[in-house]
Design a protein around this motif. Structure first.
Motif, PDB file in Angstrom:
ATOM      1  N   ARG A   1      -8.120  -6.654 -13.651  1.00  0.00           N
ATOM      2  CA  ARG A   1      -6.977  -7.607 -13.741  1.00  0.00           C
ATOM      3  C   ARG A   1      -6.052  -6.566 -14.599  1.00  0.00           C
ATOM      4  O   ARG A   1      -4.777  -6.804 -14.323  1.00  0.00           O
ATOM      5  CB  ARG A   1      -7.364  -8.733 -14.565  1.00  0.00           C
ATOM      6  N   GLU A   2      -6.737  -5.699 -15.526  1.00  0.00           N
ATOM      7  CA  GLU A   2      -5.649  -4.894 -16.345  1.00  0.00           C
ATOM      8  C   GLU A   2      -5.160  -3.858 -15.383  1.00  0.00           C
ATOM      9  O   GLU A   2      -3.911  -3.643 -15.569  1.00  0.00           O
ATOM     10  CB  GLU A   2      -6.739  -4.335 -17.472  1.00  0.00           C
ATOM     11  N   LYS A   3      -5.751  -3.327 -14.496  1.00  0.00           N
ATOM     12  CA  LYS A   3      -5.153  -2.354 -13.649  1.00  0.00           C
ATOM     13  C   LYS A   3      -4.339  -2.859 -12.731  1.00  0.00           C
ATOM     14  O   LYS A   3      -2.953  -2.305 -12.664  1.00  0.00           O
ATOM     15  CB  LYS A   3      -6.248  -1.567 -12.977  1.00  0.00           C
ATOM     16  N   TYR A   4      -4.380  -3.964 -12.319  1.00  0.00           N
ATOM     17  CA  TYR A   4      -3.306  -4.570 -11.305  1.00  0.00           C
ATOM     18  C   TYR A   4      -2.041  -4.855 -12.234  1.00  0.00           C
ATOM     19  O   TYR A   4      -0.987  -4.810 -11.592  1.00  0.00           O
ATOM     20  CB  TYR A   4      -3.784  -5.948 -10.765  1.00  0.00           C
ATOM     21  N   GLN A   5      -2.204  -5.643 -13.336  1.00  0.00           N
ATOM     22  CA  GLN A   5      -1.151  -5.664 -14.253  1.00  0.00           C
ATOM     23  C   GLN A   5      -0.280  -4.448 -14.568  1.00  0.00           C
ATOM     24  O   GLN A   5       0.840  -4.609 -14.737  1.00  0.00           O
ATOM     25  CB  GLN A   5      -1.750  -6.773 -15.493  1.00  0.00           C
ATOM     26  N   SER A   6      -1.109  -3.654 -14.732  1.00  0.00           N
ATOM     27  CA  SER A   6      -0.428  -2.298 -15.032  1.00  0.00           C
ATOM     28  C   SER A   6       0.576  -1.773 -13.823  1.00  0.00           C
ATOM     29  O   SER A   6       1.335  -1.303 -14.217  1.00  0.00           O
ATOM     30  CB  SER A   6      -1.548  -1.043 -15.544  1.00  0.00           C
ATOM     31  N   PHE A   7      -0.278  -1.910 -12.675  1.00  0.00           N
ATOM     32  CA  PHE A   7       0.554  -1.448 -11.550  1.00  0.00           C
ATOM     33  C   PHE A   7       1.722  -2.290 -11.484  1.00  0.00           C
ATOM     34  O   PHE A   7       2.885  -1.680 -11.036  1.00  0.00           O
ATOM     35  CB  PHE A   7      -0.391  -1.692 -10.207  1.00  0.00           C
ATOM     36  N   ILE A   8       1.772  -3.544 -11.750  1.00  0.00           N
ATOM     37  CA  ILE A   8       3.038  -4.524 -11.581  1.00  0.00           C
ATOM     38  C   ILE A   8       3.951  -3.967 -12.451  1.00  0.00           C
ATOM     39  O   ILE A   8       5.090  -3.935 -12.316  1.00  0.00           O
ATOM     40  CB  ILE A   8       2.651  -5.966 -11.963  1.00  0.00           C
ATOM     41  N   LYS A   9       3.632  -3.492 -13.612  1.00  0.00           N
ATOM     42  CA  LYS A   9       4.478  -3.556 -14.980  1.00  0.00           C
ATOM     43  C   LYS A   9       5.096  -1.846 -14.601  1.00  0.00           C
ATOM     44  O   LYS A   9       6.220  -1.739 -14.821  1.00  0.00           O
ATOM     45  CB  LYS A   9       3.734  -3.196 -16.139  1.00  0.00           C
ATOM     46  N   LEU A  10       4.274  -0.939 -14.033  1.00  0.00           N
ATOM     47  CA  LEU A  10       4.869   0.281 -13.666  1.00  0.00           C
ATOM     48  C   LEU A  10       5.728   0.416 -12.151  1.00  0.00           C
ATOM     49  O   LEU A  10       6.705   1.212 -12.222  1.00  0.00           O
ATOM     50  CB  LEU A  10       3.708   1.475 -13.545  1.00  0.00           C
ATOM     51  N   HIS A  11       5.465  -0.337 -11.404  1.00  0.00           N
ATOM     52  CA  HIS A  11       5.956  -0.514 -10.043  1.00  0.00           C
ATOM     53  C   HIS A  11       6.477  -1.752  -9.711  1.00  0.00           C
ATOM     54  O   HIS A  11       6.074  -2.408  -8.679  1.00  0.00           O
ATOM     55  CB  HIS A  11       5.036   0.186  -9.096  1.00  0.00           C
ATOM     56  N   PRO A  12       7.223  -2.508 -10.418  1.00  0.00           N
ATOM     57  CA  PRO A  12       7.923  -3.892 -10.139  1.00  0.00           C
ATOM     58  C   PRO A  12       8.542  -3.953  -8.694  1.00  0.00           C
ATOM     59  O   PRO A  12       8.563  -5.264  -8.421  1.00  0.00           O
ATOM     60  CB  PRO A  12       8.812  -4.227 -11.209  1.00  0.00           C
ATOM     61  N   THR A  13       8.962  -3.046  -8.064  1.00  0.00           N
ATOM     62  CA  THR A  13       9.770  -3.110  -6.821  1.00  0.00           C
ATOM     63  C   THR A  13       8.701  -2.500  -5.745  1.00  0.00           C
ATOM     64  O   THR A  13       9.415  -2.495  -4.557  1.00  0.00           O
ATOM     65  CB  THR A  13      10.967  -2.582  -6.845  1.00  0.00           C
ATOM     66  N   HIS A  14       7.686  -2.063  -5.896  1.00  0.00           N
ATOM     67  CA  HIS A  14       6.797  -1.690  -4.927  1.00  0.00           C
ATOM     68  C   HIS A  14       6.617  -2.889  -3.563  1.00  0.00           C
ATOM     69  O   HIS A  14       6.302  -3.849  -4.137  1.00  0.00           O
ATOM     70  CB  HIS A  14       5.303  -1.126  -5.493  1.00  0.00           C
ATOM     71  N   ALA A  15       6.249  -2.100  -2.558  1.00  0.00           N
ATOM     72  CA  ALA A  15       6.151  -3.025  -1.567  1.00  0.00           C
ATOM     73  C   ALA A  15       4.621  -3.987  -1.679  1.00  0.00           C
ATOM     74  O   ALA A  15       4.776  -4.796  -1.025  1.00  0.00           O
ATOM     75  CB  ALA A  15       6.149  -2.212  -0.124  1.00  0.00           C
TER      76      ALA A  15
ATOM     77  N   VAL B   1       3.586  -5.097  -4.669  1.00  0.00           N
ATOM     78  CA  VAL B   1       3.620  -5.631  -5.690  1.00  0.00           C
ATOM     79  C   VAL B   1       3.092  -7.186  -5.773  1.00  0.00           C
ATOM     80  O   VAL B   1       2.188  -7.517  -6.618  1.00  0.00           O
ATOM     81  CB  VAL B   1       4.877  -5.877  -6.521  1.00  0.00           C
ATOM     82  N   ASP B   2       3.343  -7.789  -4.561  1.00  0.00           N
ATOM     83  CA  ASP B   2       2.808  -8.924  -4.477  1.00  0.00           C
ATOM     84  C   ASP B   2       1.090  -9.062  -4.198  1.00  0.00           C
ATOM     85  O   ASP B   2       0.509 -10.058  -4.556  1.00  0.00           O
ATOM     86  CB  ASP B   2       3.290  -9.818  -3.173  1.00  0.00           C
ATOM     87  N   TYR B   3       0.562  -7.972  -3.633  1.00  0.00           N
ATOM     88  CA  TYR B   3      -0.857  -7.849  -3.632  1.00  0.00           C
ATOM     89  C   TYR B   3      -1.415  -7.766  -4.879  1.00  0.00           C
ATOM     90  O   TYR B   3      -2.331  -8.466  -5.208  1.00  0.00           O
ATOM     91  CB  TYR B   3      -1.086  -6.553  -2.651  1.00  0.00           C
ATOM     92  N   ALA B   4      -0.923  -6.961  -5.683  1.00  0.00           N
ATOM     93  CA  ALA B   4      -1.422  -6.673  -7.031  1.00  0.00           C
ATOM     94  C   ALA B   4      -1.131  -8.107  -7.838  1.00  0.00           C
ATOM     95  O   ALA B   4      -2.123  -8.353  -8.780  1.00  0.00           O
ATOM     96  CB  ALA B   4      -0.515  -5.529  -7.874  1.00  0.00           C
ATOM     97  N   ALA B   5      -0.194  -8.842  -7.917  1.00  0.00           N
ATOM     98  CA  ALA B   5      -0.050 -10.252  -8.407  1.00  0.00           C
ATOM     99  C   ALA B   5      -1.095 -10.955  -7.996  1.00  0.00           C
ATOM    100  O   ALA B   5      -1.691 -11.711  -8.711  1.00  0.00           O
ATOM    101  CB  ALA B   5       1.390 -10.812  -8.205  1.00  0.00           C
ATOM    102  N   TYR B   6      -1.550 -11.056  -6.448  1.00  0.00           N
ATOM    103  CA  TYR B   6      -2.448 -11.967  -6.116  1.00  0.00           C
ATOM    104  C   TYR B   6      -3.644 -11.585  -6.528  1.00  0.00           C
ATOM    105  O   TYR B   6      -4.609 -12.721  -6.960  1.00  0.00           O
ATOM    106  CB  TYR B   6      -2.339 -11.948  -4.337  1.00  0.00           C
ATOM    107  N   ARG B   7      -3.876 -10.403  -6.580  1.00  0.00           N
ATOM    108  CA  ARG B   7      -5.410 -10.041  -6.973  1.00  0.00           C
ATOM    109  C   ARG B   7      -5.323 -10.426  -8.463  1.00  0.00           C
ATOM    110  O   ARG B   7      -6.732 -10.503  -8.962  1.00  0.00           O
ATOM    111  CB  ARG B   7      -5.565  -8.392  -6.614  1.00  0.00           C
ATOM    112  N   THR B   8      -4.683 -10.116  -9.144  1.00  0.00           N
ATOM    113  CA  THR B   8      -4.670 -10.504 -10.413  1.00  0.00           C
ATOM    114  C   THR B   8      -5.152 -11.925 -10.857  1.00  0.00           C
ATOM    115  O   THR B   8      -5.989 -12.371 -11.377  1.00  0.00           O
ATOM    116  CB  THR B   8      -3.328 -10.272 -11.399  1.00  0.00           C
ATOM    117  N   ALA B   9      -4.353 -12.835 -10.139  1.00  0.00           N
ATOM    118  CA  ALA B   9      -4.673 -14.366 -10.173  1.00  0.00           C
ATOM    119  C   ALA B   9      -5.697 -14.583  -9.399  1.00  0.00           C
ATOM    120  O   ALA B   9      -6.994 -15.267 -10.194  1.00  0.00           O
ATOM    121  CB  ALA B   9      -3.716 -15.210  -9.443  1.00  0.00           C
ATOM    122  N   LEU B  10      -6.477 -13.846  -8.566  1.00  0.00           N
ATOM    123  CA  LEU B  10      -7.733 -13.853  -7.690  1.00  0.00           C
ATOM    124  C   LEU B  10      -8.573 -13.477  -8.592  1.00  0.00           C
ATOM    125  O   LEU B  10     -10.017 -13.996  -8.557  1.00  0.00           O
ATOM    126  CB  LEU B  10      -7.559 -13.083  -6.414  1.00  0.00           C
ATOM    127  N   SER B  11      -8.699 -12.372  -9.661  1.00  0.00           N
ATOM    128  CA  SER B  11      -9.678 -12.017 -10.392  1.00  0.00           C
ATOM    129  C   SER B  11     -10.128 -13.205 -11.448  1.00  0.00           C
ATOM    130  O   SER B  11     -11.249 -13.285 -11.810  1.00  0.00           O
ATOM    131  CB  SER B  11      -9.247 -10.824 -11.335  1.00  0.00           C
TER     132      SER B  11
END
Length: 259
Positions: free
Chosen positions: A93-107, A109-119
Motif C-alpha cells: 500500500r505504501e508503495k502504491y501510494q508513493s507511485f500515485i504521489k510521484l506520478h499523478p498523471t501516469h496511465a 495511476v488508476d491501477y495503483a489506486a485500485y491496488r491501494t484499496a484492494l490491499s
C-alpha cells in the motif's frame, strides 16, 4: 483473503513449505540485461514462479539504473506488486501510494489506486474454519476497504478496474451489515432493545439494499414492539413495503399492518 497464511499457521503445510511460498528466495544471481524492458520481463517471470528475491533484484536494478525511462515507473509498480503477492499489504500500500504521489498523471495511476484499496480488502480476516466467524471479528480493515474502494470509484469512474471494485464494494457493505446484525442479535438475546434499535437503524441507514435488509427490518419491528413503541413498529412495516415492493416480505408486512 490471507487464506494461505492461515493454512500455514495451522500446520497444514510444513514450516519449510510456508517459507518457500512466502518469501520465494530460490537463489542465484540475476542475469541482468542491458535492456530495461528485458529486465522487467525477467523479473516478472521470477515473480510468477514465486522467486520473489530474484524478482526484486531485477526490478530494483531497473529502478536505479534506468531512472529516466518509463521502465523505471513500471519497476516501481512491480515492486509494489511483489509485496502484494507476498501478502505484505501494508508495504504494498505504501508503495502504491508513493507511485500515485510521484506520478499523478501516469496511465497506470488508476491501477495503483485500485491496488491501494484492494490491499485493505485482501487484509480482511477470513472465515477460516478454526477461527471465529468474520462477523464477530474487528471490522477495521473492512471499513478501510470500503472507504478506499468508494474513493477509487469516485476518482476513477472510467477505470477498467471499476466493475471489479464495485463487486468488492458490495461484498464489504454486506459484511459490515452482517456485523451490525450480529451485534443487534447479541443485544436482543440480552433483551437490550434500545441497543438493538440503534444497531439496526444504523445498518439500514449505512448499508441499504443488502441481501439482509428484509431480516433487519423485521427484527427492527420486533424490537419496537418489545419497547411498546407502536408508532415506530407500524412505520417499520411501512418501510418494508416501500423498500421491498412486490416481494413476499412486503405482502407479509401488509398482513401484519392489517392485523
Amino acid at each position: 483473503m490471507r487464506f494461505l497464511r492461515a493454512v500455514c499457521l495451522t500446520a497444514l503445510l510444513s514450516t519449510a513449505g510456508c517459507a518457500v511460498l512466502s518469501s520465494g528466495g530460490q537463489g542465484g544471481d540475476p542475469d541482468f540485461s542491458a535492456q530495461a524492458d528485458e529486465n522487467i520481463r525477467r523479473g516478472s517471470e521470477a515473480m510468477e514462479r514465486k522467486d520473489f528475491l530474484q524478482a526484486e533484484r531485477y526490478f530494483e536494478h531497473v529502478r536505479t539504473r534506468f531512472p529516466y525511462l518509463e521502465a523505471a515507473n513500471e519497476a516501481e509498480l512491480k515492486l509494489a506488486d511483489l509485496d502484494f503477492e507476498q501478502e505484505k499489504y501494508a508495504e504494498a500500500r505504501e508503495k502504491y501510494q508513493s507511485f500515485i504521489k510521484l506520478h499523478p498523471t501516469h496511465a497506470q495511476v488508476d491501477y495503483a489506486a485500485y491496488r491501494t484499496a484492494l490491499s485493505h480488502y485482501e487484509d480482511i480476516p477470513s472465515d477460516f474454519f478454526l477461527l471465529p466467524p468474520s462477523t464477530e471479528k474487528d471490522q477495521t480493515e473492512v471499513q478501510s476497504a470500503l472507504r478506499g474502494l468508494n474513493e477509487f470509484a469516485r476518482q476513477y469512474p472510467e477505470s477498467k478496474y471499476l466493475p471489479e471494485a464495485k463487486e468488492k464494494i458490495e461484498a464489504t457493505r454486506r459484511r459490515l451489515a452482517e456485523h451490525e446484525l450480529y451485534v443487534a442479535s447479541f443485544y436482543a438475546r440480552r433483551e437490550r432493545w434500545k441497543a438493538v434499535v440503534q444497531r439496526l437503524e444504523g445498518l439500514l441507514k449505512n448499508y441499504p439494499g443488502t441481501a439482509i435488509e428484509e431480516e433487519a427490518l423485521f427484527k427492527l419491528h420486533d424490537a419496537y414492539v418489545r419497547l411498546n413503541d407502536a408508532d415506530n413498529a407500524r412505520q417499520t412495516l411501512q418501510r418494508v413495503i416501500e423498500r421491498l415492493p412486490g416481494t413476499p416480505a412486503a405482502e407479509r408486512a401488509r398482513r401484519m399492518l392489517g392485523s
